[in-house]
Design a protein around this motif. Structure first.
Motif, PDB file in Angstrom:
ATOM      1  N   LYS A  46       3.899   5.937  -6.647  1.00 40.18           N
ATOM      2  CA  LYS A  46       3.758   6.520  -7.986  1.00 40.18           C
ATOM      3  C   LYS A  46       4.778   7.633  -8.207  1.00 40.18           C
ATOM      4  O   LYS A  46       5.401   7.714  -9.262  1.00 40.18           O
ATOM      5  CB  LYS A  46       2.336   7.044  -8.192  1.00 40.18           C
ATOM      6  CG  LYS A  46       1.312   5.934  -8.321  1.00 40.18           C
ATOM      7  CD  LYS A  46      -0.098   6.494  -8.433  1.00 40.18           C
ATOM      8  CE  LYS A  46      -1.110   5.354  -8.504  1.00 40.18           C
ATOM      9  NZ  LYS A  46      -2.485   5.849  -8.449  1.00 40.18           N
ATOM     10  N   LYS A  47       4.947   8.477  -7.205  1.00 34.40           N
ATOM     11  CA  LYS A  47       5.878   9.610  -7.297  1.00 34.40           C
ATOM     12  C   LYS A  47       7.313   9.134  -7.550  1.00 34.40           C
ATOM     13  O   LYS A  47       8.022   9.683  -8.381  1.00 34.40           O
ATOM     14  CB  LYS A  47       5.815  10.421  -5.998  1.00 34.40           C
ATOM     15  CG  LYS A  47       6.819  11.536  -5.878  1.00 34.40           C
ATOM     16  CD  LYS A  47       6.684  12.213  -4.525  1.00 34.40           C
ATOM     17  CE  LYS A  47       7.899  13.022  -4.175  1.00 34.40           C
ATOM     18  NZ  LYS A  47       7.834  13.529  -2.805  1.00 34.40           N
ATOM     19  N   HIS A  48       7.730   8.106  -6.810  1.00 37.22           N
ATOM     20  CA  HIS A  48       9.113   7.607  -6.916  1.00 37.22           C
ATOM     21  C   HIS A  48       9.256   6.478  -7.945  1.00 37.22           C
ATOM     22  O   HIS A  48      10.349   5.920  -8.088  1.00 37.22           O
ATOM     23  CB  HIS A  48       9.602   7.118  -5.546  1.00 37.22           C
ATOM     24  CG  HIS A  48       9.668   8.198  -4.515  1.00 37.22           C
ATOM     25  ND1 HIS A  48      10.552   9.254  -4.579  1.00 37.22           N
ATOM     26  CD2 HIS A  48       8.943   8.397  -3.376  1.00 37.22           C
ATOM     27  CE1 HIS A  48      10.376  10.055  -3.529  1.00 37.22           C
ATOM     28  NE2 HIS A  48       9.404   9.554  -2.794  1.00 37.22           N
ATOM     29  N   LYS A  49       8.127   6.136  -8.603  1.00 33.29           N
ATOM     30  CA  LYS A  49       8.109   5.072  -9.616  1.00 33.29           C
ATOM     31  C   LYS A  49       8.690   3.757  -9.068  1.00 33.29           C
ATOM     32  O   LYS A  49       9.517   3.111  -9.699  1.00 33.29           O
ATOM     33  CB  LYS A  49       8.855   5.506 -10.874  1.00 33.29           C
ATOM     34  CG  LYS A  49       8.210   6.686 -11.573  1.00 33.29           C
ATOM     35  CD  LYS A  49       8.982   7.106 -12.794  1.00 33.29           C
ATOM     36  CE  LYS A  49       8.249   8.150 -13.574  1.00 33.29           C
ATOM     37  NZ  LYS A  49       8.494   9.490 -13.284  1.00 33.29           N
ATOM     38  N   LEU A  50       8.226   3.395  -7.880  1.00 34.97           N
ATOM     39  CA  LEU A  50       8.676   2.159  -7.236  1.00 34.97           C
ATOM     40  C   LEU A  50       7.850   0.985  -7.759  1.00 34.97           C
ATOM     41  O   LEU A  50       6.680   1.144  -8.103  1.00 34.97           O
ATOM     42  CB  LEU A  50       8.526   2.260  -5.718  1.00 34.97           C
ATOM     43  CG  LEU A  50       9.317   3.362  -5.020  1.00 34.97           C
ATOM     44  CD1 LEU A  50       8.943   3.430  -3.547  1.00 34.97           C
ATOM     45  CD2 LEU A  50      10.808   3.137  -5.174  1.00 34.97           C
ATOM     46  N   SER A  51       8.447  -0.174  -7.770  1.00 36.41           N
ATOM     47  CA  SER A  51       7.732  -1.375  -8.223  1.00 36.41           C
ATOM     48  C   SER A  51       7.265  -2.223  -7.032  1.00 36.41           C
ATOM     49  O   SER A  51       6.870  -3.361  -7.211  1.00 36.41           O
ATOM     50  CB  SER A  51       8.640  -2.203  -9.129  1.00 36.41           C
ATOM     51  OG  SER A  51       9.792  -2.594  -8.413  1.00 36.41           O
ATOM     52  N   TYR A  52       7.326  -1.657  -5.832  1.00 34.30           N
ATOM     53  CA  TYR A  52       6.934  -2.376  -4.618  1.00 34.30           C
ATOM     54  C   TYR A  52       6.381  -1.361  -3.618  1.00 34.30           C
ATOM     55  O   TYR A  52       6.531  -0.147  -3.801  1.00 34.30           O
ATOM     56  CB  TYR A  52       8.141  -3.098  -4.005  1.00 34.30           C
ATOM     57  CG  TYR A  52       9.220  -2.145  -3.536  1.00 34.30           C
ATOM     58  CD1 TYR A  52       9.279  -1.737  -2.208  1.00 34.30           C
ATOM     59  CD2 TYR A  52      10.158  -1.635  -4.427  1.00 34.30           C
ATOM     60  CE1 TYR A  52      10.247  -0.842  -1.778  1.00 34.30           C
ATOM     61  CE2 TYR A  52      11.135  -0.738  -4.003  1.00 34.30           C
ATOM     62  CZ  TYR A  52      11.169  -0.348  -2.684  1.00 34.30           C
ATOM     63  OH  TYR A  52      12.119   0.547  -2.262  1.00 34.30           O
ATOM     64  N   PHE A  53       5.738  -1.864  -2.588  1.00 37.74           N
ATOM     65  CA  PHE A  53       5.253  -1.010  -1.509  1.00 37.74           C
ATOM     66  C   PHE A  53       6.265  -1.094  -0.362  1.00 37.74           C
ATOM     67  O   PHE A  53       6.478  -2.167   0.193  1.00 37.74           O
ATOM     68  CB  PHE A  53       3.867  -1.464  -1.036  1.00 37.74           C
ATOM     69  CG  PHE A  53       2.816  -1.315  -2.093  1.00 37.74           C
ATOM     70  CD1 PHE A  53       2.355  -0.062  -2.470  1.00 37.74           C
ATOM     71  CD2 PHE A  53       2.290  -2.427  -2.719  1.00 37.74           C
ATOM     72  CE1 PHE A  53       1.386   0.082  -3.446  1.00 37.74           C
ATOM     73  CE2 PHE A  53       1.317  -2.302  -3.699  1.00 37.74           C
ATOM     74  CZ  PHE A  53       0.871  -1.048  -4.066  1.00 37.74           C
ATOM     75  N   PRO A  54       6.887   0.014  -0.019  1.00 39.08           N
ATOM     76  CA  PRO A  54       7.948  -0.004   0.998  1.00 39.08           C
ATOM     77  C   PRO A  54       7.414   0.027   2.436  1.00 39.08           C
ATOM     78  O   PRO A  54       6.235   0.269   2.672  1.00 39.08           O
ATOM     79  CB  PRO A  54       8.726   1.278   0.698  1.00 39.08           C
ATOM     80  CG  PRO A  54       7.731   2.182   0.078  1.00 39.08           C
ATOM     81  CD  PRO A  54       6.735   1.318  -0.646  1.00 39.08           C
ATOM     82  N   ALA A  55       8.332  -0.188   3.352  1.00 37.99           N
ATOM     83  CA  ALA A  55       8.023  -0.056   4.777  1.00 37.99           C
ATOM     84  C   ALA A  55       7.865   1.437   5.102  1.00 37.99           C
ATOM     85  O   ALA A  55       8.376   2.301   4.376  1.00 37.99           O
ATOM     86  CB  ALA A  55       9.150  -0.666   5.608  1.00 37.99           C
ATOM     87  N   TYR A 109       4.773  -1.508  10.510  1.00 38.77           N
ATOM     88  CA  TYR A 109       6.093  -0.965  10.199  1.00 38.77           C
ATOM     89  C   TYR A 109       6.919  -1.885   9.302  1.00 38.77           C
ATOM     90  O   TYR A 109       7.956  -1.488   8.781  1.00 38.77           O
ATOM     91  CB  TYR A 109       6.860  -0.651  11.486  1.00 38.77           C
ATOM     92  CG  TYR A 109       6.226   0.497  12.244  1.00 38.77           C
ATOM     93  CD1 TYR A 109       6.424   1.807  11.836  1.00 38.77           C
ATOM     94  CD2 TYR A 109       5.407   0.263  13.346  1.00 38.77           C
ATOM     95  CE1 TYR A 109       5.837   2.867  12.515  1.00 38.77           C
ATOM     96  CE2 TYR A 109       4.820   1.316  14.028  1.00 38.77           C
ATOM     97  CZ  TYR A 109       5.032   2.616  13.613  1.00 38.77           C
ATOM     98  OH  TYR A 109       4.435   3.655  14.281  1.00 38.77           O
ATOM     99  N   ALA A 110       6.477  -3.110   9.124  1.00 34.79           N
ATOM    100  CA  ALA A 110       7.191  -4.061   8.264  1.00 34.79           C
ATOM    101  C   ALA A 110       6.848  -3.775   6.795  1.00 34.79           C
ATOM    102  O   ALA A 110       5.855  -3.129   6.480  1.00 34.79           O
ATOM    103  CB  ALA A 110       6.793  -5.491   8.618  1.00 34.79           C
TER     104      ALA A 110
END
Length: 179
Positions: A46-55, A109-110
């Motif tokens: 939410k903070k970085h306004k990402l459209s995916y869930f990162p590793a 970690y993936a």
């Protein structure tokens, strides 16, 4: 005298280390760590306004994950990987002339395959980030009288399942192939 041929089989499997085993040997609960990681990951997305869930390593570099939580994840992950490797080696070394571990990695970690709009996204993320699941790539060597024995892939898949299913909460033989 018949010749013996060395045949190599590549096996990829994913295992989940039993909850009770982790609770018995570790100070932190894998499930609690998975939930806390999920909360921090969602906040960072939410903070970085990402459209995916990162590793996890991406969020660690961004400074979005608490160090104590990362340390607990690393400890549980290390134990889970060590247990999985030792269990595979102990239960299967008698059947093969050689077992080589190409990789042993905690799946936390993936990058998760979960999408934000997915129905059970929270549950799936907790499952993903809980450091009790290990993916192993193993190359097993076996001596056979035939150069290209038939049914070896299926035999090795059944052998892994039969000998490891009681050791893990969950066991998936993802792939087997003769090299």
């Amino acid at each position: 005298m018949a010749s013996l041929y060395i045949t190599k089989i590549h096996i990829t499997l994913q295992v989940k280390v039993p909850h009770e085993l982790l609770e018995r040997h570790l100070p932190s609960s894998a499930e609690v760590v998975g939930e806390a990681l999920t909360e921090q990951v969602i906040a960072a997305v939410k903070k970085h306004k990402l459209s995916y869930f990162p590793a996890l390593d991406f969020l660690e570099k961004q400074g979005d994950l608490e160090q104590d939580l990362l340390d607990a994840t690393e400890t549980i992950s290390w134990f889970s990987c060590k247990f999985a490797r030792e269990e595979v080696n102990k239960k299967l070394r008698a059947f093969f002339s050689e077992l080589n571990f190409q990789s042993v990695k905690c799946t936390s970690y993936a990058m998760p395959s979960v999408r934000a709009n997915q129905i059970n996204a929270w549950h799936e993320l907790v499952e993903h980030y809980t450091p009790n699941t290990v993916k192993l790539d193993v190359v097993a060597s076996i001596l056979k009288k035939e150069q290209h024995p038939k049914g070896l892939e299926n035999w090795s898949k059944q052998l892994f399942r039969r000998n490891l299913e009681k050791s893990f909460e969950q066991l998936d033989v993802i792939q087997t192939s003769v090299l």
